[in-house]
Design a protein around this motif. Structure first.
Motif, PDB file in Angstrom:
ATOM      1  N   GLY A  29     -90.933 -31.079  61.778  1.00 10.18           N
ATOM      2  CA  GLY A  29     -90.599 -31.868  60.605  1.00 10.18           C
ATOM      3  C   GLY A  29     -89.893 -33.133  61.018  1.00 10.18           C
ATOM      4  N   SER A  32     -84.667 -39.398  58.598  1.00 10.07           N
ATOM      5  CA  SER A  32     -84.368 -40.550  59.427  1.00 10.07           C
ATOM      6  C   SER A  32     -82.894 -40.856  59.433  1.00 10.07           C
ATOM      7  CB  SER A  32     -85.153 -41.768  58.936  1.00 10.07           C
ATOM      8  OG  SER A  32     -84.787 -42.095  57.631  1.00 10.07           O
ATOM      9  N   PRO A 298     -93.958 -31.483  56.858  1.00 12.01           N
ATOM     10  CA  PRO A 298     -93.069 -32.591  57.232  1.00 12.01           C
ATOM     11  C   PRO A 298     -91.836 -32.589  56.342  1.00 12.01           C
ATOM     12  CG  PRO A 298     -94.857 -33.410  55.880  1.00 12.01           C
ATOM     13  CD  PRO A 298     -95.171 -31.961  56.162  1.00 12.01           C
ATOM     14  N   ASP A 300     -90.229 -34.355  53.991  1.00  7.60           N
ATOM     15  CA  ASP A 300     -90.496 -35.482  53.108  1.00  7.60           C
ATOM     16  C   ASP A 300     -89.564 -35.437  51.901  1.00  7.60           C
ATOM     17  OD1 ASP A 300     -91.488 -33.361  51.636  1.00  7.60           O
ATOM     18  OD2 ASP A 300     -93.589 -33.910  51.898  1.00  7.60           O
ATOM     19  N   ASP A 301     -89.824 -36.294  50.928  1.00  8.26           N
ATOM     20  CA  ASP A 301     -88.961 -36.356  49.761  1.00  8.26           C
ATOM     21  C   ASP A 301     -88.954 -35.044  48.978  1.00  8.26           C
ATOM     22  OD1 ASP A 301     -88.371 -38.951  50.427  1.00  8.26           O
ATOM     23  OD2 ASP A 301     -89.723 -39.860  48.952  1.00  8.26           O
ATOM     24  N   THR A 302     -90.075 -34.338  48.980  1.00  9.36           N
ATOM     25  CA  THR A 302     -90.143 -33.063  48.263  1.00  9.36           C
ATOM     26  C   THR A 302     -89.243 -32.020  48.913  1.00  9.36           C
ATOM     27  OG1 THR A 302     -92.409 -33.496  47.536  1.00  9.36           O
ATOM     28  CG2 THR A 302     -91.665 -31.211  47.480  1.00  9.36           C
ATOM     29  N   ARG A 332     -86.186 -37.248  59.864  1.00 18.29           N
ATOM     30  CA  ARG A 332     -87.645 -37.344  59.723  1.00 18.29           C
ATOM     31  C   ARG A 332     -88.334 -37.798  60.984  1.00 18.29           C
ATOM     32  NH1 ARG A 332     -88.976 -38.375  53.791  1.00 18.29           N
ATOM     33  NH2 ARG A 332     -86.964 -38.458  52.757  1.00 18.29           N
ATOM     34  N   SER A 335     -91.224 -36.219  63.527  1.00 17.62           N
ATOM     35  CA  SER A 335     -92.612 -35.935  63.130  1.00 17.62           C
ATOM     36  C   SER A 335     -93.391 -37.195  62.850  1.00 17.62           C
ATOM     37  CB  SER A 335     -92.635 -35.027  61.879  1.00 17.62           C
ATOM     38  OG  SER A 335     -92.049 -35.712  60.778  1.00 17.62           O
ATOM     39  N   SER A 336     -92.747 -38.340  63.016  1.00 21.42           N
ATOM     40  CA  SER A 336     -93.423 -39.594  62.699  1.00 21.42           C
ATOM     41  C   SER A 336     -94.136 -40.164  63.926  1.00 21.42           C
ATOM     42  CB  SER A 336     -92.410 -40.619  62.178  1.00 21.42           C
ATOM     43  OG  SER A 336     -91.438 -40.900  63.165  1.00 21.42           O
TER      44      SER A 336
END
Length: 336
Positions: A29, A32, A298, A300-302, A332, A335-336
């Motif tokens: 995952g 940032s 990932p 993410d926002d969720t 974050r 995973s980017s």
């Protein structure tokens, strides 16, 4: 099928407790923060040949899945495993810099970072919410959560996924925690109390659910629509601040994701492994494996929203001492 004891053996308990980590933790995952500049993506990839990544595990189950799937073949770094009986000592090891990364469920992770531990959430998984459930006895007249009013219910341990489910189920049924007598017991003690009819219902997780179902217990509410089914991989800030170890962690998270994919697509092989590790009867292990389906997601926002919601519920229930802004603990970039 072997006859199941009403009191789980200590060795079985150790394996079962670890399932929370296997079903509820460890994946790939990211989130940032200011340390993103140290990511290998920002420059040349560090030489990992001299890196030893210290991975904290719970009763050896992650190690078994990772090694059985063969995903570490060709890894450019060494992996050193350490083993713990539960999430709390694992997280303490990370806090003390005795390990670099490890997996745990949302509640213990929130409690640890809420107390000031220098940790970051670096990976996430989702698993079936049916792996947590509210059980009643096979001969119980209770058919719904609303009928628990005035009854004694074990949420297993305080702040567990079982506790979270119970809080959500009571609210959904128009009840409050004060409408029932909540009992906080260790998994072993809760199981014994349930089997001996000392409690009316038990909010717990697999494989306790599967074990109880094998003895006739009924599910009156599972986690679907209540539990987010999230588990996390946590890293120490010290390890993440080292560019080479950070790169190794990112690579290891990807390999863990492949290990989970293997376990989902090789259920028969994984069932035998899981039964061997936990000392569960194979039919019970098959039930657990059949509904677990861990998926790497990932950060993410969720995920942030879902974890914040869980944190807020635990704050309201007194599990956490103060409200947390969970976004500041999520990373974050790996995973980017």
């Amino acid at each position: 099928m072997p006859r199941l004891s009403t009191r789980p053996r200590p060795r079985l308990i150790a394996g079962i407790v670890a399932l929370a980590a296997l079903s509820l933790a460890v994946a790939c995952g990211g989130g940032s923060d200011s340390s993103d500049a140290k990511s290998p993506a920002a420059g040349a990839t560090p030489d990992l040949s001299g890196v030893t990544l210290r991975v904290a595990d719970q009763v050896g189950q992650l190690k078994a899945v990772v090694e059985a799937s063969g995903v570490l073949k060709g890894a450019p770094y060494k992996v050193e495993w350490s083993d713990f009986s539960a999430a709390a000592p694992l997280l303490q090891a990370l806090r003390a810099n005795a390990a670099d990364i490890g997996g745990a469920g949302d509640a213990p992770v929130l409690a640890s970072i809420g107390s000031g531990a220098p940790l970051k959430i670096v990976g996430a998984t989702r698993h079936s919410a049916k792996g947590v459930a509210l059980l009643v006895h096979k001969d119980s007249p209770i058919q719904s959560v609303a009928e628990l009013k005035g009854k004694t219910v074990s949420a297993t341990t305080k702040g567990s996924v079982g506790h979270f489910l119970l809080l959500g189920a009571l609210k959904e049924a128009g009840l409050t925690p004060n409408d029932v007598q909540i009992s906080f017991l260790s998994p072993q003690a809760a199981g014994a109390a349930f089997d001996s009819n000392q409690i009316a219902a038990w909010a717990t997780w697999d494989p306790y659910i599967a074990l109880s179902e094998a003895k006739g217990a009924r599910v009156i509410r599972d986690g679907a629509g209540i539990s987010a089914g999230l588990g996390f991989t946590v890293g120490s800030e010290q390890a993440l601040g080292d560019p080479a170890k950070r790169a190794a962690i990112a690579d290891f998270l990807t390999r863990q994701g492949k290990a989970y994919e293997w376990s989902n697509t090789n259920k028969e092989a994984f069932t035998k492994l899981f039964a061997s590790l936990t000392k569960l009867p194979e039919p019970v292990a098959a039930t657990v494996v059949g509904r677990r389906n861990v998926a790497v997601v990932p950060i993410d926002d969720t995920v942030v929203k879902d974890l914040q919601s869980t944190s807020d519920v635990y704050t309201e229930a007194g599990v956490l001492d103060k409200k947390l802004d969970v976004a500041s603990f999520l990373l974050r970039s790996l995973s980017s």
